[in-house]
Design a protein around this motif. Sequence first.
Motif, short mmCIF file in Angstrom:
data_model
loop_
_atom_site.label_atom_id
_atom_site.label_comp_id
_atom_site.label_asym_id
_atom_site.label_seq_id
_atom_site.Cartn_x
_atom_site.Cartn_y
_atom_site.Cartn_z
N LEU A 151 0.84 -1.20 0.00
CA LEU A 151 0.00 0.00 0.00
C LEU A 151 0.88 1.25 0.00
CD1 LEU A 151 -3.03 0.95 0.43
CD2 LEU A 151 -2.36 1.26 2.82
N ILE A 152 1.88 1.26 0.88
CA ILE A 152 2.77 2.41 1.00
C ILE A 152 3.55 2.63 -0.30
CG2 ILE A 152 4.87 3.24 2.14
CD1 ILE A 152 3.78 1.73 4.67
N ALA A 153 4.05 1.53 -0.85
CA ALA A 153 4.89 1.64 -2.05
C ALA A 153 4.10 2.18 -3.23
CB ALA A 153 5.50 0.29 -2.39
N ASP A 202 3.79 12.21 -4.75
CA ASP A 202 5.00 12.42 -5.55
C ASP A 202 6.15 13.02 -4.74
OD1 ASP A 202 3.62 14.69 -5.33
OD2 ASP A 202 3.42 15.12 -7.48
N ARG A 203 5.92 13.24 -3.40
CA ARG A 203 7.05 13.62 -2.56
C ARG A 203 7.65 12.40 -1.87
NH1 ARG A 203 4.92 17.60 1.41
NH2 ARG A 203 7.01 17.55 2.30
N LEU A 237 12.50 10.30 -5.53
CA LEU A 237 13.75 11.02 -5.24
C LEU A 237 14.59 11.07 -6.51
CD1 LEU A 237 14.68 9.56 -1.74
CD2 LEU A 237 14.12 11.94 -2.27
N PRO A 238 15.22 12.23 -6.80
CA PRO A 238 15.96 12.38 -8.05
C PRO A 238 17.17 11.44 -8.11
CG PRO A 238 16.33 14.28 -6.62
CD PRO A 238 15.25 13.46 -5.98
N ALA A 239 17.59 11.13 -9.32
CA ALA A 239 18.80 10.33 -9.51
C ALA A 239 19.96 11.07 -8.85
CB ALA A 239 19.07 10.12 -10.99
N GLY A 240 20.88 10.30 -8.28
CA GLY A 240 22.02 10.93 -7.64
C GLY A 240 21.83 11.17 -6.15
N THR A 241 20.59 10.96 -5.65
CA THR A 241 20.36 11.07 -4.22
C THR A 241 21.19 10.00 -3.51
OG1 THR A 241 18.10 11.71 -4.74
CG2 THR A 241 18.56 11.17 -2.44
#
Lengths: 263, 289
Positions: free
Chosen positions: A32-34, A39-40, A45-49
């Motif tokens: 459910l969570i996944a 969208d936050r 999370l952006p690539a490179g995080t």
Amino acid sequence: MRSRFAAVCRYEFRMQVRKRSLWVSTVGLAVLIAVAQGDRGPRHLPAGTSAAEVMGSWALLFSMLLPIGFGMVLADRLVRDHRIGAASLLASLPTRPGALVAGKYAGSVAATAVPGLLVLLVTAAGEFAHRGDLTLFGWAVAAFAVVLLPGLAFVAAFALVCPLVVSAPLFRVLFAGYWFWGNMLGPAYLPSLTGTLLTPIGDYPASWLMGEKALYAGDSGWLSFLRPEPGGGAALLSVVLLAVLASLPLAFAGPLIARRTSS
Amino acid sequence: MDIMISGLRRRFGRVEALRGVDLEVPGGMFGLLGTNGAGKTTLMRILAGVLSPTGGRVLVGGHDLTTRAGRLAVQRRLGYLPQDLGLYPDLTTQEFLDYIGLLKGLDDDTARRRQIGELLDMVGLADVAGRRLKGFSGGMRRRVGIAQALLGDPALVVVDEPTAGLDPEERIRFRTLLAGIAGHRTVLLSTHIVEDVAQTCQEAAVMAAGRVVFTGPVTGIIDRAQGATWEVVTQGPPPATGVVVSAVGRPGGTHYRVVSPTRPDPAAVPVQPSLEEGYVALMREAVPS
Ligand SMILES: Nc1ncnc2c1ncn2[C@@H]1O[C@H](COP(=O)(O)OP(=O)(O)OP(=O)(O)O)[C@@H](O)[C@H]1O
Ligand SMILES: [Mg+2]
């Protein structure tokens, strides 16, 4: 004495890990969570995080809901000896109540941790597929250990002992209410424990992993002395405080069980 | 281990479950009979160290059960099958016995496993050792219960109504098994089934309303109905005096067996009493209705 503790621990682990409701509730809530996160959420999370931040965010998100399931499936672990009719036999054995309580606690916490850890590892595998960073798995374990596990250990102590005083269904209702009030209700709205060191949701440890305020950690509010700036020290202090708090109900468990058995 | 009980009392709130019990139990198999609520379970729970007495003395093998150290010493040599024992449904027979064995302090893995194997054979559960306890029948559960009680070769075995609810064959197997293990230990068996005591015990006690109203050889119970057991054959109503113990309808009329201190009917003939009739006579004296 140690081997008795180990025996109780081993068998409580087996019984709890075989409980279908543990797996259904943990996997169900995790899916459910996944799927339903906004969208936050960590999925976006952006690539490179950094791997630490990715897994810290996931752990915190899981930690908001999974412990509710944990509390529910742990609530019968001590009282069921009386319901099933095993309490008299246990009380007749040359094993001290302390060893029984400690073993049941450790065994059922360890078993409950298994699906929780698996959920984080599966998530790490999913993140690995597009981030390609092997350290994600290491951080998954670390995030589990500092964010989810302390909360689980805290929740478990109350879930095992409170039903010796109130009924298990009543405990479950009170517990769910407490969970939202004490973890997720923003301190700006109503006095609550949200954002304090005593928050079992793992706000402080997650903030430390993510390198920024995870949720409400340190927000000003009620009991301001429990709301230091987030950081490594504060995260450690939060885990230690939760462990101390968890030991309180456990200390009462032995006498409560003895009173029940002998009346 | 012999048991010496004197002036034993136990109160639950306003209910006095034991009102001064005096009892000596030697070695071997010993029966404990009594009505519902007589206090048998309470007495057995005290012997198992589960309950503390409100007053009086209990010595088991010389250990004082009112002290913590005494309770622990007895529990190390005790096998206890509680009334209505529940088993963990999500463990297998083997696992359950292993768990209880460990809690009894059987730390040597090899010896414990060997003992579990022997007990499983003895109670006839070797075939289902790996099956979860969830689906077990009443008789199978009782056999697991006696197997766990015998783990660790206890010197004192306390079994609380182990044969209740079993079919006749299973009941006979069960009580024979109990009698078989009583050779070198004390086995205290509580039951409502007089026949179980008649078939397995030399000595017995009878409890009523929190007291022991009889203790001695089982034949002593029969003696209580000596000269007070009658047979009446009639086509009319059953005899008005005394307790009718059995009634068998036959072509010539109904054959009643009656326990009564006086001749219940002019046509009544005295007969040799059974243990059950002795028990009925004893209960009439103990709790006059
Ligand atoms: N835990 C308890 N709380 C309150 N009363 C109790 C408790 N245990 C026993 N009693 C009371 O004590 C009395 C004796 O009960 P006990 O169970 O010892 O009898 P018993 O001889 O084993 O009966 P049965 O043959 O029905 O098993 C009864 O009146 C019972 O209601
Ligand atoms: Mg009873």
